[in-house]
Design a protein around this motif. Sequence first.
Motif, PDB file in Angstrom:
ATOM      1  N   VAL A 166      14.467   5.361  -5.209  1.00 28.98           N
ATOM      2  CA  VAL A 166      14.198   4.012  -5.725  1.00 28.98           C
ATOM      3  C   VAL A 166      14.327   3.958  -7.244  1.00 28.98           C
ATOM      4  O   VAL A 166      15.057   3.099  -7.774  1.00 28.98           O
ATOM      5  N   PRO A 167      13.628   4.828  -8.021  1.00 30.43           N
ATOM      6  CA  PRO A 167      13.817   4.747  -9.475  1.00 30.43           C
ATOM      7  C   PRO A 167      15.236   5.048  -9.921  1.00 30.43           C
ATOM      8  O   PRO A 167      15.701   4.491 -10.924  1.00 30.43           O
ATOM      9  N   VAL A 168      15.957   5.909  -9.183  1.00 30.25           N
ATOM     10  CA  VAL A 168      17.349   6.194  -9.537  1.00 30.25           C
ATOM     11  C   VAL A 168      18.186   4.917  -9.420  1.00 30.25           C
ATOM     12  O   VAL A 168      18.959   4.576 -10.327  1.00 30.25           O
ATOM     13  N   VAL A 169      18.021   4.212  -8.315  1.00 29.10           N
ATOM     14  CA  VAL A 169      18.777   2.971  -8.108  1.00 29.10           C
ATOM     15  C   VAL A 169      18.371   1.918  -9.133  1.00 29.10           C
ATOM     16  O   VAL A 169      19.226   1.227  -9.720  1.00 29.10           O
ATOM     17  N   VAL A 170      17.070   1.790  -9.388  1.00 28.15           N
ATOM     18  CA  VAL A 170      16.591   0.791 -10.349  1.00 28.15           C
ATOM     19  C   VAL A 170      17.134   1.081 -11.741  1.00 28.15           C
ATOM     20  O   VAL A 170      17.578   0.170 -12.464  1.00 28.15           O
ATOM     21  N   ILE A 171      17.133   2.343 -12.143  1.00 29.53           N
ATOM     22  CA  ILE A 171      17.623   2.703 -13.470  1.00 29.53           C
ATOM     23  C   ILE A 171      19.124   2.468 -13.585  1.00 29.53           C
ATOM     24  O   ILE A 171      19.620   2.004 -14.626  1.00 29.53           O
ATOM     25  N   VAL A 172      19.881   2.754 -12.520  1.00 29.78           N
ATOM     26  CA  VAL A 172      21.322   2.494 -12.540  1.00 29.78           C
ATOM     27  C   VAL A 172      21.583   0.997 -12.703  1.00 29.78           C
ATOM     28  O   VAL A 172      22.433   0.583 -13.508  1.00 29.78           O
ATOM     29  N   VAL A 173      20.844   0.184 -11.963  1.00 36.20           N
ATOM     30  CA  VAL A 173      20.985  -1.271 -12.101  1.00 36.20           C
ATOM     31  C   VAL A 173      20.622  -1.714 -13.511  1.00 36.20           C
ATOM     32  O   VAL A 173      21.282  -2.564 -14.119  1.00 36.20           O
ATOM     33  N   TYR A 174      19.553  -1.129 -14.044  1.00 39.13           N
ATOM     34  CA  TYR A 174      19.118  -1.478 -15.402  1.00 39.13           C
ATOM     35  C   TYR A 174      20.183  -1.087 -16.436  1.00 39.13           C
ATOM     36  O   TYR A 174      20.465  -1.849 -17.370  1.00 39.13           O
ATOM     37  N   LEU A 175      20.785   0.076 -16.267  1.00 37.83           N
ATOM     38  CA  LEU A 175      21.833   0.512 -17.187  1.00 37.83           C
ATOM     39  C   LEU A 175      23.044  -0.418 -17.124  1.00 37.83           C
ATOM     40  O   LEU A 175      23.655  -0.728 -18.155  1.00 37.83           O
ATOM     41  N   LEU A 176      23.396  -0.845 -15.925  1.00 36.72           N
ATOM     42  CA  LEU A 176      24.513  -1.774 -15.794  1.00 36.72           C
ATOM     43  C   LEU A 176      24.204  -3.100 -16.480  1.00 36.72           C
ATOM     44  O   LEU A 176      25.094  -3.711 -17.102  1.00 36.72           O
ATOM     45  N   ALA A 177      22.954  -3.539 -16.383  1.00 32.37           N
ATOM     46  CA  ALA A 177      22.560  -4.775 -17.055  1.00 32.37           C
ATOM     47  C   ALA A 177      22.588  -4.603 -18.576  1.00 32.37           C
ATOM     48  O   ALA A 177      23.042  -5.491 -19.299  1.00 32.37           O
ATOM     49  N   MET A 178      22.100  -3.466 -19.056  1.00 34.58           N
ATOM     50  CA  MET A 178      22.079  -3.213 -20.497  1.00 34.58           C
ATOM     51  C   MET A 178      23.483  -3.009 -21.060  1.00 34.58           C
ATOM     52  O   MET A 178      23.726  -3.243 -22.243  1.00 34.58           O
ATOM     53  N   ARG A 179      24.395  -2.562 -20.215  1.00 35.65           N
ATOM     54  CA  ARG A 179      25.766  -2.357 -20.671  1.00 35.65           C
ATOM     55  C   ARG A 179      26.392  -3.667 -21.155  1.00 35.65           C
ATOM     56  O   ARG A 179      27.191  -3.662 -22.095  1.00 35.65           O
ATOM     57  N   ARG A 180      26.011  -4.753 -20.556  1.00 31.99           N
ATOM     58  CA  ARG A 180      26.559  -6.062 -20.945  1.00 31.99           C
ATOM     59  C   ARG A 180      26.072  -6.489 -22.322  1.00 31.99           C
ATOM     60  O   ARG A 180      26.671  -7.349 -22.958  1.00 31.99           O
ATOM     61  N   THR A 181      24.952  -5.906 -22.808  1.00 29.55           N
ATOM     62  CA  THR A 181      24.435  -6.250 -24.128  1.00 29.55           C
ATOM     63  C   THR A 181      25.003  -5.360 -25.231  1.00 29.55           C
ATOM     64  O   THR A 181      24.703  -5.583 -26.404  1.00 29.55           O
ATOM     65  N   GLY A 182      25.779  -4.347 -24.839  1.00 31.00           N
ATOM     66  CA  GLY A 182      26.291  -3.404 -25.826  1.00 31.00           C
ATOM     67  C   GLY A 182      25.310  -2.307 -26.170  1.00 31.00           C
ATOM     68  O   GLY A 182      25.488  -1.591 -27.158  1.00 31.00           O
TER      69      GLY A 182
END
Length: 296
Positions: free
Chosen positions: A275-291
């Motif tokens: 669960v935290p692995v998936v959540v962190i991957v999703v979070y990283l993908l979201a943060m990628r859009r902010t640079g």
Amino acid sequence: MTSTLPAAGRSPVRRLAGTLHRHSRLRLSLLLAAPLLWLAVLYLGSLAVLFVSAFWTTDSFTSEVVKVWSTDNFHELFTTPVFRQVVLRSIGVALAVTVLCALIAFPVAFYTARVARPSRRPLLVVAILTPLWASYLVKVYAWRLILSQGGLADWMLRPFGLSGPGFGLTAAIIALTYLWLPYMILPIHTALEQLPANLLDASADLGAGAARTFRSVVLPMVLPSVAAGSVFTFSLSLGDYITVQIVGGKTQLIGNVVYSNIELNLPMAAALGTVPVVVIVVYLLAMRRTGALSSL
């Protein structure tokens, strides 16, 4: 003086050196081969084993792991209210710690980068980094003493008719915020230090007040660094379990539940660990859009 020996007459070492000199990509590939192999085998390999073992089951009578493919663990994870509450609570704690770190880090970083004298700024950065040099357990147990009944928090709040938070969810958030705050301060400090002063002067010349300058000039340029810092504070808080174990009282987060299930039900612990692995991957993908990833 350049050697005129034919290629056939050179030693194998010299021929290899010449080949590497002519092929920069081959040289780079060989340099990265060992660390990438280490990453693939130990880190990505362990994640793969974790994911696979999450689909195994446990014999209810012998508690032995049964290596039979099943989705029962994930079904139980998403249908059991207790597990859902633990997951949502863990994400909420990680977000709360990230927000608190951002709110505290911004004025601190602004002072160290823009207000303090240039000669003092390196000392202030060292002071921010100093807590990272101390032992993790020492810092957490220090907070346990501060937040305990009759501790420093009670002593400071007693004149106001208040008492400390004690051990629980609030204590865990406070301790985690202290632990990961430097990871938020440093990226913001770097971004503010690199902010051109002429932009602030131009904003003031155009009649913008302090609030408008912050909203229209400073915040857009610093936001990627805030997001970069949040990657650390969010991921480190989401996977932490020692702090919650020491100052969290009866609070249960994902890390604590995984730890308590390792010996009792290893496949369920593995399912919770994904669960935290998936959540962190999703979070990283979201943060990628902010640079944010380019600011790390």
